[in-house]
Design a protein around this motif. Sequence first.
Motif, mmCIF file in Angstrom:
data_model
loop_
_atom_site.group_PDB
_atom_site.id
_atom_site.type_symbol
_atom_site.label_atom_id
_atom_site.label_comp_id
_atom_site.label_asym_id
_atom_site.label_seq_id
_atom_site.Cartn_x
_atom_site.Cartn_y
_atom_site.Cartn_z
ATOM 1 N N ALA A 169 -30.866 11.529 20.819
ATOM 2 C CA ALA A 169 -29.957 11.414 19.673
ATOM 3 C C ALA A 169 -30.700 11.653 18.367
ATOM 4 O O ALA A 169 -30.175 12.303 17.449
ATOM 5 C CB ALA A 169 -29.302 10.037 19.669
ATOM 6 N N LEU A 170 -31.900 11.134 18.255
ATOM 7 C CA LEU A 170 -32.689 11.356 17.040
ATOM 8 C C LEU A 170 -33.032 12.831 16.879
ATOM 9 O O LEU A 170 -32.918 13.389 15.787
ATOM 10 C CB LEU A 170 -33.964 10.519 17.098
ATOM 11 N N ASP A 171 -33.408 13.467 17.973
ATOM 12 C CA ASP A 171 -33.730 14.898 17.916
ATOM 13 C C ASP A 171 -32.496 15.739 17.610
ATOM 14 O O ASP A 171 -32.607 16.811 17.001
ATOM 15 C CB ASP A 171 -34.333 15.355 19.245
ATOM 16 N N ALA A 172 -31.315 15.240 18.002
ATOM 17 C CA ALA A 172 -30.070 15.999 17.820
ATOM 18 C C ALA A 172 -29.548 15.941 16.395
ATOM 19 O O ALA A 172 -28.623 16.684 16.044
ATOM 20 C CB ALA A 172 -29.004 15.485 18.777
ATOM 21 N N GLY A 173 -30.106 15.063 15.574
ATOM 22 C CA GLY A 173 -29.631 14.946 14.197
ATOM 23 C C GLY A 173 -28.519 13.936 14.008
ATOM 24 O O GLY A 173 -27.803 13.985 12.997
ATOM 25 N N CYS A 174 -28.354 13.014 14.953
ATOM 26 C CA CYS A 174 -27.349 11.966 14.771
ATOM 27 C C CYS A 174 -27.729 11.095 13.574
ATOM 28 O O CYS A 174 -28.910 10.883 13.275
ATOM 29 C CB CYS A 174 -27.237 11.109 16.028
ATOM 30 N N ALA A 175 -26.709 10.580 12.892
ATOM 31 C CA ALA A 175 -26.932 9.824 11.653
ATOM 32 C C ALA A 175 -27.381 8.399 11.913
ATOM 33 O O ALA A 175 -27.953 7.758 11.025
ATOM 34 C CB ALA A 175 -25.656 9.813 10.824
ATOM 35 N N ALA A 176 -27.126 7.895 13.101
ATOM 36 C CA ALA A 176 -27.539 6.547 13.475
ATOM 37 C C ALA A 176 -27.454 6.425 14.990
ATOM 38 O O ALA A 176 -26.860 7.270 15.666
ATOM 39 C CB ALA A 176 -26.670 5.483 12.802
#
Length: 382
Positions: free
Chosen positions: A108-115
């Motif tokens: 999720a962090l690598d995907a650009g999720c906001a949180a």
Amino acid sequence: MTAVDLPQPAMPSTPTTPVRRRCRQIHVADVPVGGGAPVSVQSMTTTPTAHVDATLQQIAELTAAGCEIVRVAVPSQDDADALPAIAAKSKIPVIADIHFQPRYVFAALDAGCAAVRVNPGNIKAFDDKVKEIAKAAAAARVPIRIGVNAGSLDRRLLAKYGKATPEALAESALWECSLFEEHGFTDLKISVKHHDPMTMVAAYRHLAAACDYPLHLGVTEAGPPPQGTIKSATAFAILLAEGIGDTIRVSLTAPPVEEVKTGLQILQSLGLRARQLEIVSCPSCGRAQVDVYALTERVTAALDGFPYPLRVAVMGCVVNGPGEAREADLGVASGNGKGQIFVKGEVVKTVPESKIVDALVEEAMRLGEQLAPADAEGETQA
């Protein structure tokens, strides 16, 4: 008749906005949470996240309804693989909901999720990954929500308290925050959800007194409307009136758009959001000389999506009808096959019952045109 001196009320007689609890602020992309920021409204998609087009379509519908942050479930690798496209194309910040696999947090962090929302009570081997997750989230400048649910409380706390008590929920959340704090990560917000509104209220009161993290309010598994609506509104009203709560989700067994609409209405009712279109209508009784239910439904449908903050009264009898219609921005007092149309307290026309809806829409548009220049000026100044 002798005048009676009434005692002065102890509380102000005019409506007041609740004084917000002081807490630190985080940013979910461009949406500030806590620290005095407006209470934001969230929802969660019901589509399989791996179905990218369907998920983006539902996010678009939520955005149009006023949703400000959206959460998507990530129970599988296929869902994790879909996150980059969803995060990139969504018009509002996307939170990845992680329950069972810590590796999806990194995806999720690598995907650009906001949180990212994590539930340590469910994530296997979570304790061994905290340092790594904290480091990655800090590098990405992405906040984490510690999401504690009554149905997935850590076994150690269940053994200690016997069940998901308010104290158990609060202790679980604070303990899980401490795991991140050990590694210098404090970009956190907390939720402690329970299906019982009063248990949930007590848990958030514990948290509000024990920490300065922003709090996400929710009554979990609240059920279908009207039950879920009432449970959520009850709990939110108590807490928000006490200044507790920085972002909300109304969990309903219903389409997610209904969660957003309900959440916004709760905030408007508490004076935490600017009032939008409001329909004031009588519950009907034996005095009514018109089908109030049908008339209200027709007026509501005709003004659906109306962009200006009007209070519209739809009344069906001669007792309270004229007074309520006079107090609203726009209203109708109906009876004897006709309706008196009120605008800003004055009767402007009387129309046959069959023309009431058309007359109200016409006057609403005229009032909207008068409000539009003021709105445009306010946007320019902002």
